[in-house]
Write a protein that holds these residues in place. Structure first.
Motif, short mmCIF file in Angstrom:
data_model
loop_
_atom_site.label_atom_id
_atom_site.label_comp_id
_atom_site.label_asym_id
_atom_site.label_seq_id
_atom_site.Cartn_x
_atom_site.Cartn_y
_atom_site.Cartn_z
N TYR A 133 0.81 -1.22 0.00
CA TYR A 133 0.00 0.00 0.00
C TYR A 133 0.84 1.27 0.00
N SER A 134 2.06 1.21 0.53
CA SER A 134 2.90 2.41 0.55
C SER A 134 3.36 2.82 -0.83
N ASP A 135 3.27 1.92 -1.81
CA ASP A 135 3.62 2.23 -3.20
C ASP A 135 2.40 2.53 -4.04
N ARG A 190 -3.25 5.71 2.84
CA ARG A 190 -2.21 4.95 3.56
C ARG A 190 -2.24 5.18 5.06
N LYS A 235 9.64 0.74 3.92
CA LYS A 235 8.63 1.42 3.11
C LYS A 235 7.30 1.54 3.84
N LEU A 236 6.92 0.50 4.58
CA LEU A 236 5.64 0.50 5.28
C LEU A 236 5.64 1.45 6.47
N ARG A 237 6.79 1.69 7.05
CA ARG A 237 6.94 2.61 8.18
C ARG A 237 5.94 2.30 9.30
#
Length: 320
Positions: free
Chosen positions: A143-145, A158, A187-189
């Motif tokens: 989802y972060s992309d 997000r 990336k997901l943080r």
């Protein structure tokens, strides 16, 4: 969606909280993240320890309101995924209701009533406040992309990931390196309280038709028709197909018409037909039972599966 979430976060829109542990499974995207296998994973984990129930909205079913699965259930009445749950786990309560608050209330009127309820595809259903949220995102399409519809496939921004207790990256390669896992986590943080897990789809070694079965190694070499009406069918095709196979693709949750059945039979002729487990519950009875087979799948944690299990069991044990 942002305003709706803000109103729930501020208490302007009210969420109902119930007096038993409720686990909600969902995603931020429009589908294809493996919610059904993850729901079944939780059913297997919990069904011998607690009285459990699953509650879904029953997407594309032909009934309305609250329906509790019984011996007369079918895919038209419940929807394909809930009917799949009921077919595989007939000893648990499987219900559908677009109004999850009402559905939970109805389940709690049963005797004996459930001790744990699993909400399938309910991450955005904020009228109910679940106690434990499992957010799924697919490997290669995290989802972060991604972007909100219509630019991307997200049905919620997000920032909605902040509500999750755990985040599971699904459909990973079975041998995913530690470096790639760390890259995805970066990336997901995730928030400090959020754990990130990685799972793969584990395909069964045989295909079934309710009466007999065939080894998948044998099936791969056979001439066949592969049929899929799921969100992302390519891994299914890649797992079974050979160069002589015919692959028929239909929309997710497709309601197979008489014309579709004729087309499948015309393509099959003397070949067997292999489909996904979700499609099988909609095709069963419409195609010859001796020609139609399905390939079961399960969710398999790449590592730390016992840690995930413990987090779920601890949530239930500590629930107040």
């Amino acid at each position: 969606m942002a305003m709706r979430n803000l109103f729930y976060n501020k208490g302007i829109f009210k969420s109902t909280e119930f007096t038993l542990p409720i686990i909600a499974i969902g995603n931020l995207s429009t589908g294809g993240t493996g919610k059904s296998p993850q729901t079944e994973y939780l059913i297997r984990l919990l069904k011998d320890k607690f009285r459990i129930a699953t509650l879904s909205r029953g997407y594309k079913r032909k009934s309305t309101g609250y329906v509790l699965a019984d011996a007369n259930a079918n895919a038209s009445l419940l929807g394909d995924e809930p009917y799949q749950f009921y077919s595989k786990f007939p000893d648990i309560n499987v219900a559908v209701d677009a109004d999850r608050t009402n559905g939970i209330t109805e389940l709690l009127s049963l005797e004996p009533k459930p001790e744990v309820i699993i909400l399938d595809d309910a991450y955005q259903h904020r009228k109910v406040k679940a106690g434990f949220y499992v957010l799924l995102t697919a490997y290669g399409d995290i989802y972060s992309d991604d972007y909100l519809l219509p630019a991307g496939n997200l049905r919620e921004g997000r920032s909605g990931a902040k509500r999750a207790d755990v985040i599971i990256v699904t459909k990973c390669p079975s041998h995913l390196s530690g470096a790639k896992k760390q890259g995805i986590i970066k990336k997901l943080r995730p928030l400090p309280n959020q754990k990130v897990y990685f799972t793969a789809i584990a395909y069964d070694t045989v295909v079934y038709n309710g009466v007999s079965h065939l080894n998948t190694i044998e099936v791969k070499a056979m001439k066949k028709v592969l049929v899929a009406g799921i969100a992302k069918p390519q891994p299914f095709f890649n797992h079974l197909k050979n160069e002589n196979d015919i692959c028929l693709i239909y929309p997710d949750h497709h309601d197979f018409s008489d014309k579709d059945i004729k087309d499948i039979l015309a393509a099959a002729k003397d070949k067997i037909i292999v489909t996904t487990e979700k499609d099988y519950v909609r095709l069963k009875g419409k195609l010859p039972s001796d020609k139609l087979f399905y390939l079961p799948i399960k969710t398999s944690f790449l590592d730390r599966g016992d840690e995930f299990d413990k987090a779920v069991l601890d949530f239930i044990a500590d629930y107040k």
